[in-house]
Design a protein around this motif. Structure first.
Motif, short mmCIF file in Angstrom:
data_model
loop_
_atom_site.label_atom_id
_atom_site.label_comp_id
_atom_site.label_asym_id
_atom_site.label_seq_id
_atom_site.Cartn_x
_atom_site.Cartn_y
_atom_site.Cartn_z
N LYS A 79 3.54 0.33 2.95
CA LYS A 79 3.41 -0.87 2.90
C LYS A 79 2.03 -1.38 2.92
CE LYS A 79 6.00 -5.36 2.53
NZ LYS A 79 7.09 -6.19 3.31
N LEU A 80 1.30 -0.79 3.85
CA LEU A 80 -0.07 -1.29 4.18
C LEU A 80 -0.84 -0.71 2.99
CD1 LEU A 80 -0.94 -1.03 7.94
CD2 LEU A 80 -1.19 -3.21 6.07
N ARG A 81 -0.70 0.67 2.67
CA ARG A 81 -1.37 1.35 1.80
C ARG A 81 -1.21 0.98 0.43
NH1 ARG A 81 0.88 7.17 0.46
NH2 ARG A 81 2.30 5.66 -1.04
N VAL B 10 13.68 -2.31 -9.22
CA VAL B 10 12.94 -1.15 -8.58
C VAL B 10 11.56 -1.32 -8.65
CG1 VAL B 10 13.00 1.33 -8.37
CG2 VAL B 10 15.15 0.01 -9.27
N THR B 11 10.86 -1.52 -7.56
CA THR B 11 9.17 -1.66 -7.63
C THR B 11 8.62 -1.08 -6.50
OG1 THR B 11 9.12 -3.74 -6.51
CG2 THR B 11 9.78 -4.13 -8.53
N CYS B 12 7.22 -1.22 -6.61
CA CYS B 12 6.62 -0.43 -5.45
C CYS B 12 6.75 -1.36 -4.36
CB CYS B 12 5.06 -0.70 -5.79
SG CYS B 12 4.25 -2.23 -6.08
N SER B 13 6.28 -0.81 -3.23
CA SER B 13 6.60 -1.47 -1.75
C SER B 13 5.73 -2.67 -1.56
CB SER B 13 6.27 -0.33 -0.76
OG SER B 13 5.12 -0.05 -0.51
N SER B 14 4.58 -2.69 -2.32
CA SER B 14 3.83 -3.81 -1.97
C SER B 14 4.46 -5.20 -2.45
CB SER B 14 2.36 -3.69 -2.27
OG SER B 14 2.58 -3.71 -3.82
N SER B 15 3.79 -6.11 -1.89
CA SER B 15 4.25 -7.58 -2.38
C SER B 15 3.97 -7.55 -3.76
CB SER B 15 3.71 -8.51 -1.43
OG SER B 15 4.03 -10.14 -1.99
N ASN B 16 5.10 -8.24 -4.71
CA ASN B 16 4.75 -8.34 -6.10
C ASN B 16 6.05 -9.49 -6.60
OD1 ASN B 16 7.30 -6.85 -7.25
ND2 ASN B 16 6.65 -5.60 -5.81
N THR B 17 5.67 -10.01 -7.91
CA THR B 17 6.30 -10.93 -8.38
C THR B 17 7.70 -10.52 -8.63
OG1 THR B 17 4.26 -11.63 -9.59
CG2 THR B 17 6.48 -12.47 -10.18
N ILE C 276 14.48 -3.00 -4.72
CA ILE C 276 14.52 -1.54 -3.95
C ILE C 276 13.17 -0.94 -4.25
CG2 ILE C 276 15.50 0.59 -4.04
CD1 ILE C 276 17.95 -0.41 -5.35
N SER C 277 12.25 -0.65 -3.14
CA SER C 277 11.06 -0.34 -3.17
C SER C 277 10.96 1.18 -3.22
CB SER C 277 10.42 -0.62 -1.84
OG SER C 277 10.22 -1.97 -1.75
N VAL C 278 10.06 1.71 -3.98
CA VAL C 278 9.75 3.17 -4.21
C VAL C 278 8.14 3.39 -3.88
CG1 VAL C 278 11.59 3.43 -6.01
CG2 VAL C 278 9.00 2.89 -6.71
N SER C 279 8.01 4.57 -3.59
CA SER C 279 6.64 5.06 -3.21
C SER C 279 6.11 5.84 -4.12
CB SER C 279 6.39 5.86 -1.88
OG SER C 279 5.20 6.33 -1.63
N SER C 280 4.37 5.89 -4.50
CA SER C 280 3.97 6.64 -5.38
C SER C 280 2.61 7.35 -5.06
CB SER C 280 3.73 5.91 -6.75
OG SER C 280 2.98 6.73 -7.65
N LYS C 281 2.65 8.49 -4.64
CA LYS C 281 1.34 9.02 -4.52
C LYS C 281 0.21 9.17 -5.42
CE LYS C 281 0.68 11.14 -1.04
NZ LYS C 281 0.46 10.91 0.51
N GLU C 282 -1.05 8.51 -5.10
CA GLU C 282 -2.01 8.45 -5.90
C GLU C 282 -2.65 9.80 -6.38
OE1 GLU C 282 -5.09 6.00 -4.69
OE2 GLU C 282 -4.18 4.18 -5.02
#
Length: 283
Positions: free
Chosen positions: A6-8, A212-219, A228-234
């Motif tokens: 979440k921090l990243r 279904v979105t990223c883990s960071s705060s979003n609208t 539901i949060s998902v991760s994505s490696k840059e």
């Protein structure tokens, strides 16, 4: 919820909180031995800033943050994951190197997403999908491909489903929904303007909305009934598009499997019935 991921993935933090975030990510193991004053000093901020950031992670304070952090560091070490790893595909890479790098990106994204998943949220989503009269799937760009994949899977087990490619049709789809509908919106950023508009229309009509979105705060995550949060490696291109698509498909597979469990024998029969074999094809 993984505090490190979440921090990243956090975006648009105030400057001081962003400095604390960067310091913790680069020195996560050392932070375990520090006080809130140490972290504030080393990041050139204040103890109040450190605590504010902890509270944005839904934690009571810095001590609870360190407890979570210690547990996660062990987990990342056991899975050989690097929270700050950015895999670059360079012009001189051989085909084998590219294959290995893409494999690593997608494997790590799925493993990180597993760390983000909340079983109660998944079961709540599966329960609403199972009981829905109609399921509407939404998404634009790469997320639209995921939405169509979900549509096909749930159609095979007898659900009444709808999904459109063009945004104007998705908007009409949302306007015509009602409380009998359950909607699933895919958007990795959680800030896609069209999907925010769709969500607002759905909720006006009393439709239950899963995002279904990223883990960071979003609208979208903030407005949804269930997120539901998902991760994505840059990657070198910093879009994360490949990995985000894979992790969204991973969530679709989990929700599909959970829904199948509600009426396993009946669902199995429907899947077998809808399986296309060579003898069903028209030459």
């Amino acid at each position: 919820m993984s505090v490190l991921i979440k921090l990243r993935d956090y975006r648009n933090l105030p400057e001081a909180e962003s400095e604390v975030r960067k310091y913790i990510l680069k020195n996560s193991k050392e932070v375990l031995e520090m006080t809130v004053y140490d972290v504030a000093k080393n990041s050139y901020t204040s103890p109040a800033t450190v605590i504010r950031l902890c509270k944005k992670l839904d934690l009571k304070g810095f001590n609870q943050f360190k407890i979570k952090l210690a547990s996660e560091i062990r987990g990342f070490d056991n899975m050989q994951l690097d929270i700050l790893d950015v895999t670059n595909v360079s012009p001189n890479d051989s085909p084998v190197m590219i294959i290995d790098k893409i494999t690593n990106i997608e494997r790590q994204s799925i493993e990180e997403t597993r760390m983000l998943l909340n079983e109660k949220d998944l079961m709540k989503a599966a329960d609403h999908l199972h009981n829905a009269t109609i399921i509407d799937f939404f998404g634009v760009g790469a997320s639209n491909i995921v939405a169509f994949d979900a549509t096909y899977k749930f159609m095979r087990i007898g659900k009444n489903v709808a999904c459109y490619q063009l945004y104007d049709r998705q908007y009409v789809q949302a306007v015509n929904a009602d409380a009998k509908h359950v909607a699933v919106i895919f958007s990795y950023s959680g800030e896609t303007k069209e999907m925010v508009e769709v969500l607002n229309e759905l909720q006006k009509n009393g439709c239950y909305v899963i995002t279904v979105t990223c883990s960071s705060s979003n609208t979208l995550a903030k407005l949804a009934d269930n997120s539901i949060s998902v991760s994505s490696k840059e990657t070198l291109f910093r879009s994360g598009a490949m990995a985000s698509r894979i992790t969204q498909l991973y969530i679709v597979d989990i929700l599909y499997a959970l829904c199948c469990q509600y009426d396993y024998d009946n669902v199995k029969a429907k899947v077998v019935k809808t399986r296309i074999t060579n003898k069903d094809k028209v030459s």
